[in-house]
Design a protein around this motif. Structure first.
Motif, PDB file in Angstrom:
ATOM      1  N   ARG A  38     -52.121 -41.589  18.876  1.00  0.00           N
ATOM      2  CA  ARG A  38     -53.534 -41.946  18.947  1.00  0.00           C
ATOM      3  C   ARG A  38     -54.161 -41.401  20.232  1.00  0.00           C
ATOM      4  NH1 ARG A  38     -56.367 -43.234  14.750  1.00  0.00           N
ATOM      5  NH2 ARG A  38     -57.841 -44.100  16.257  1.00  0.00           N
ATOM      6  N   PRO A  39     -55.333 -40.792  20.144  1.00  0.00           N
ATOM      7  CA  PRO A  39     -55.971 -40.236  21.351  1.00  0.00           C
ATOM      8  C   PRO A  39     -56.383 -41.314  22.353  1.00  0.00           C
ATOM      9  CG  PRO A  39     -57.474 -40.136  19.467  1.00  0.00           C
ATOM     10  CD  PRO A  39     -56.134 -40.520  18.933  1.00  0.00           C
ATOM     11  N   GLU A  40     -56.564 -42.549  21.874  1.00  0.00           N
ATOM     12  CA  GLU A  40     -56.954 -43.628  22.783  1.00  0.00           C
ATOM     13  C   GLU A  40     -55.801 -44.056  23.702  1.00  0.00           C
ATOM     14  OE1 GLU A  40     -59.135 -44.188  18.829  1.00  0.00           O
ATOM     15  OE2 GLU A  40     -57.076 -43.782  19.512  1.00  0.00           O
ATOM     16  N   VAL A  41     -54.568 -43.701  23.326  1.00  0.00           N
ATOM     17  CA  VAL A  41     -53.387 -44.146  24.067  1.00  0.00           C
ATOM     18  C   VAL A  41     -52.865 -43.012  24.936  1.00  0.00           C
ATOM     19  CG1 VAL A  41     -51.024 -45.005  23.871  1.00  0.00           C
ATOM     20  CG2 VAL A  41     -52.776 -45.806  22.269  1.00  0.00           C
ATOM     21  N   LYS A  42     -52.817 -43.251  26.237  1.00  0.00           N
ATOM     22  CA  LYS A  42     -52.279 -42.245  27.166  1.00  0.00           C
ATOM     23  C   LYS A  42     -50.752 -42.288  27.212  1.00  0.00           C
ATOM     24  CE  LYS A  42     -52.563 -40.728  32.002  1.00  0.00           C
ATOM     25  NZ  LYS A  42     -53.174 -41.009  33.333  1.00  0.00           N
ATOM     26  N   ARG A  43     -50.188 -43.498  27.232  1.00  0.00           N
ATOM     27  CA  ARG A  43     -48.737 -43.639  27.329  1.00  0.00           C
ATOM     28  C   ARG A  43     -48.321 -45.001  26.778  1.00  0.00           C
ATOM     29  NH1 ARG A  43     -45.205 -45.740  31.437  1.00  0.00           N
ATOM     30  NH2 ARG A  43     -47.062 -46.294  32.662  1.00  0.00           N
ATOM     31  N   VAL A  44     -47.312 -44.989  25.919  1.00  0.00           N
ATOM     32  CA  VAL A  44     -46.749 -46.238  25.404  1.00  0.00           C
ATOM     33  C   VAL A  44     -45.705 -46.740  26.387  1.00  0.00           C
ATOM     34  CG1 VAL A  44     -45.332 -47.280  23.603  1.00  0.00           C
ATOM     35  CG2 VAL A  44     -47.184 -45.728  22.971  1.00  0.00           C
ATOM     36  N   ILE A  45     -45.892 -47.955  26.857  1.00  0.00           N
ATOM     37  CA  ILE A  45     -44.917 -48.556  27.771  1.00  0.00           C
ATOM     38  C   ILE A  45     -43.816 -49.255  26.979  1.00  0.00           C
ATOM     39  CG2 ILE A  45     -44.595 -50.249  29.623  1.00  0.00           C
ATOM     40  CD1 ILE A  45     -47.556 -49.718  30.393  1.00  0.00           C
ATOM     41  N   ARG A  46     -44.201 -50.037  25.993  1.00  0.00           N
ATOM     42  CA  ARG A  46     -43.215 -50.707  25.147  1.00  0.00           C
ATOM     43  C   ARG A  46     -43.853 -51.170  23.853  1.00  0.00           C
ATOM     44  NH1 ARG A  46     -39.419 -56.031  26.517  1.00  0.00           N
ATOM     45  NH2 ARG A  46     -37.889 -55.633  24.877  1.00  0.00           N
ATOM     46  N   ILE A  47     -43.070 -51.095  22.789  1.00  0.00           N
ATOM     47  CA  ILE A  47     -43.494 -51.622  21.496  1.00  0.00           C
ATOM     48  C   ILE A  47     -42.398 -52.550  20.987  1.00  0.00           C
ATOM     49  CG2 ILE A  47     -43.941 -51.095  19.068  1.00  0.00           C
ATOM     50  CD1 ILE A  47     -45.321 -48.586  19.899  1.00  0.00           C
ATOM     51  N   ILE A  48     -42.792 -53.756  20.602  1.00  0.00           N
ATOM     52  CA  ILE A  48     -41.863 -54.725  20.015  1.00  0.00           C
ATOM     53  C   ILE A  48     -42.321 -55.020  18.594  1.00  0.00           C
ATOM     54  CG2 ILE A  48     -40.977 -57.089  20.123  1.00  0.00           C
ATOM     55  CD1 ILE A  48     -41.330 -56.995  23.139  1.00  0.00           C
ATOM     56  N   THR A  49     -41.385 -54.962  17.669  1.00  0.00           N
ATOM     57  CA  THR A  49     -41.673 -55.382  16.290  1.00  0.00           C
ATOM     58  C   THR A  49     -40.773 -56.564  15.953  1.00  0.00           C
ATOM     59  OG1 THR A  49     -40.042 -53.879  15.314  1.00  0.00           O
ATOM     60  CG2 THR A  49     -42.293 -53.036  15.602  1.00  0.00           C
ATOM     61  N   LEU A  50     -41.274 -57.442  15.108  1.00  0.00           N
ATOM     62  CA  LEU A  50     -40.503 -58.593  14.657  1.00  0.00           C
ATOM     63  C   LEU A  50     -40.746 -58.783  13.168  1.00  0.00           C
ATOM     64  CD1 LEU A  50     -38.706 -61.060  15.294  1.00  0.00           C
ATOM     65  CD2 LEU A  50     -40.806 -62.354  15.737  1.00  0.00           C
ATOM     66  N   GLN A  51     -39.660 -58.728  12.387  1.00  0.00           N
ATOM     67  CA  GLN A  51     -39.787 -58.939  10.952  1.00  0.00           C
ATOM     68  C   GLN A  51     -40.085 -60.402  10.684  1.00  0.00           C
ATOM     69  OE1 GLN A  51     -39.398 -56.193   8.882  1.00  0.00           O
ATOM     70  NE2 GLN A  51     -40.248 -57.439   7.216  1.00  0.00           N
ATOM     71  N   TRP A  52     -41.102 -60.660   9.868  1.00  0.00           N
ATOM     72  CA  TRP A  52     -41.525 -62.022   9.563  1.00  0.00           C
ATOM     73  C   TRP A  52     -41.612 -62.162   8.047  1.00  0.00           C
ATOM     74  CZ3 TRP A  52     -41.851 -65.483  13.487  1.00  0.00           C
ATOM     75  CH2 TRP A  52     -42.357 -66.747  13.188  1.00  0.00           C
ATOM     76  N   GLY A  53     -40.446 -62.337   7.412  1.00  0.00           N
ATOM     77  CA  GLY A  53     -40.418 -62.341   5.953  1.00  0.00           C
ATOM     78  C   GLY A  53     -40.699 -60.947   5.442  1.00  0.00           C
ATOM     79  N   THR A  54     -41.731 -60.817   4.603  1.00  0.00           N
ATOM     80  CA  THR A  54     -42.112 -59.503   4.087  1.00  0.00           C
ATOM     81  C   THR A  54     -43.105 -58.791   5.002  1.00  0.00           C
ATOM     82  OG1 THR A  54     -43.877 -60.513   2.768  1.00  0.00           O
ATOM     83  CG2 THR A  54     -41.744 -60.220   1.705  1.00  0.00           C
ATOM     84  N   ARG A  55     -43.555 -59.493   6.065  1.00  0.00           N
ATOM     85  CA  ARG A  55     -44.548 -58.914   6.967  1.00  0.00           C
ATOM     86  C   ARG A  55     -43.948 -58.655   8.350  1.00  0.00           C
ATOM     87  NH1 ARG A  55     -49.739 -62.737   6.144  1.00  0.00           N
ATOM     88  NH2 ARG A  55     -48.193 -64.399   6.410  1.00  0.00           N
ATOM     89  N   VAL A  56     -44.708 -57.954   9.176  1.00  0.00           N
ATOM     90  CA  VAL A  56     -44.197 -57.529  10.480  1.00  0.00           C
ATOM     91  C   VAL A  56     -45.202 -57.880  11.566  1.00  0.00           C
ATOM     92  CG1 VAL A  56     -43.465 -55.542  11.884  1.00  0.00           C
ATOM     93  CG2 VAL A  56     -42.898 -55.630   9.451  1.00  0.00           C
ATOM     94  N   ILE A  57     -44.683 -58.364  12.697  1.00  0.00           N
ATOM     95  CA  ILE A  57     -45.476 -58.584  13.902  1.00  0.00           C
ATOM     96  C   ILE A  57     -45.256 -57.393  14.825  1.00  0.00           C
ATOM     97  CG2 ILE A  57     -45.837 -60.063  15.918  1.00  0.00           C
ATOM     98  CD1 ILE A  57     -44.721 -62.376  14.243  1.00  0.00           C
TER      99      ILE A  57
END
Length: 298
Positions: free
Chosen positions: A236-255
């Motif tokens: 994404r052009p709005e993002v200069k640098r990703v520091i960290r991304i966390i995902t968490l599975q929540w049943g059939t959906r994701v946080i």
């Protein structure tokens, strides 16, 4: 294409209910311990499918102040119950029945009936497994079955596949046990078949319990989805640098939680708009990302 866990469960439910009835009749008629173990296993499997359907229904309950993210993860609880029933009712009972038969061996009666019922059950169970594997292939993405089993976050589909594999293997053991006992005239082979069925069920149940336990503790999204989300945010052009991304599975959906350095903007309003665009793009590309939490940082 998304896998339909409900369809796979209904395949298994129909097959197991019919199989259980015929197995009990054959066990009573022949006196086969391996057949009785298989009948108990099929009853446990039928109850397990009903538990999975109940779990899927309850997981769709609306969010409440006490459960602000909904009830999606309740499906993991029901998956664990199914695995424990498979272990206790299916596996341990079959081992106990086989051990009892070893101590009090009885000759088989009308073994041909047992073999016919087991053969029919193998066909029906194969149809059930085919239904589960057909849904798995939709999301397998070139992975081996074992790798999919380790990485999937679809607890219901994983449980149904594991049950079907255990059931088909157990039927094969029972068929061979009755066949050898008939050829040799030695009922001990029938008892050994019951123990083999039980051991197989225990092994599969433990494998399912390990995977479900990881989901209950809290697992990220599947590795491929996690990488795709990170790649999308980085692009994404709005993002200069990703520091960290966390995902968490929540049943059939994701946080999804993102901590990133944003591209320079002139005001706080523009920063908010940039974050909103990234979040909207992320949820449009990955509909399962039901919640996105974004933290701008340096």
């Amino acid at each position: 294409m998304a896998a339909d866990s409900t369809r796979a469960i209904l395949f298994a439910l129909g097959a197991n209910a019919g199989i259980a009835i015929t197995k009990f009749g054959a066990a009573a008629y022949t006196g086969s311990g391996a057949m009785l173990a298989e009948a108990i296993h099929s009853v446990a499997d039928t109850g397990n499918q009903l538990l999975l359907l109940l779990g899927m229904k309850r997981s769709k309950a609306a969010a409440t102040p006490d459960h602000p993210l909904g009830h999606d993860r309740v499906s993991y609880f029901y998956g664990m119950m199914v695995a424990l029933l498979l272990f206790l009712v299916g596996g341990l009972f079959s081992i106990y029945e086989g051990w009892h038969r070893l101590q009090h061996a009885e000759p088989l009666k009308n073994a041909a009936v047992a073999l016919i019922v087991l053969a029919v059950a193998i066909v029906l169970e194969s149809v059930s497994l085919w239904g589960a594997l057909r849904e798995i292939r939709k999301v397998q993405a070139g992975r081996s079955f074992l790798r999919w089993f380790r990485e999937t976050r679809q607890s219901e589909l994983m449980v149904v596949a594991g049950e079907d594999i255990a059931a088909l293997g157990g039927l094969a053991f029972a068929f061979m046990a009755v066949l050898i006992a008939t050829w040799t005239g030695n009922p001990l082979f029938d008892a050994l078949g019951s123990i083999s069925v039980g051991l197989l069920l225990v092994i599969v149940a433990i494998a399912i319990i390990v995977e479900i336990k990881a989901m209950i503790v809290g697992e990220s999204a599947e590795p491929a989805l996690r990488r795709a989300i990170e790649t999308h945010v980085k692009a994404r052009p709005e993002v200069k640098r990703v520091i960290r991304i966390i995902t968490l599975q929540w049943g059939t959906r994701v946080i999804v939680a993102v901590r990133a350095e944003m591209s320079p903007v002139a005001s706080a309003d523009e920063l908010i708009n940039a974050i909103n665009r990234v979040e909207a793009s992320l949820q449009q590309t990955f509909p399962q990302a039901a919640w996105v939490f974004f933290e701008p940082d340096r």
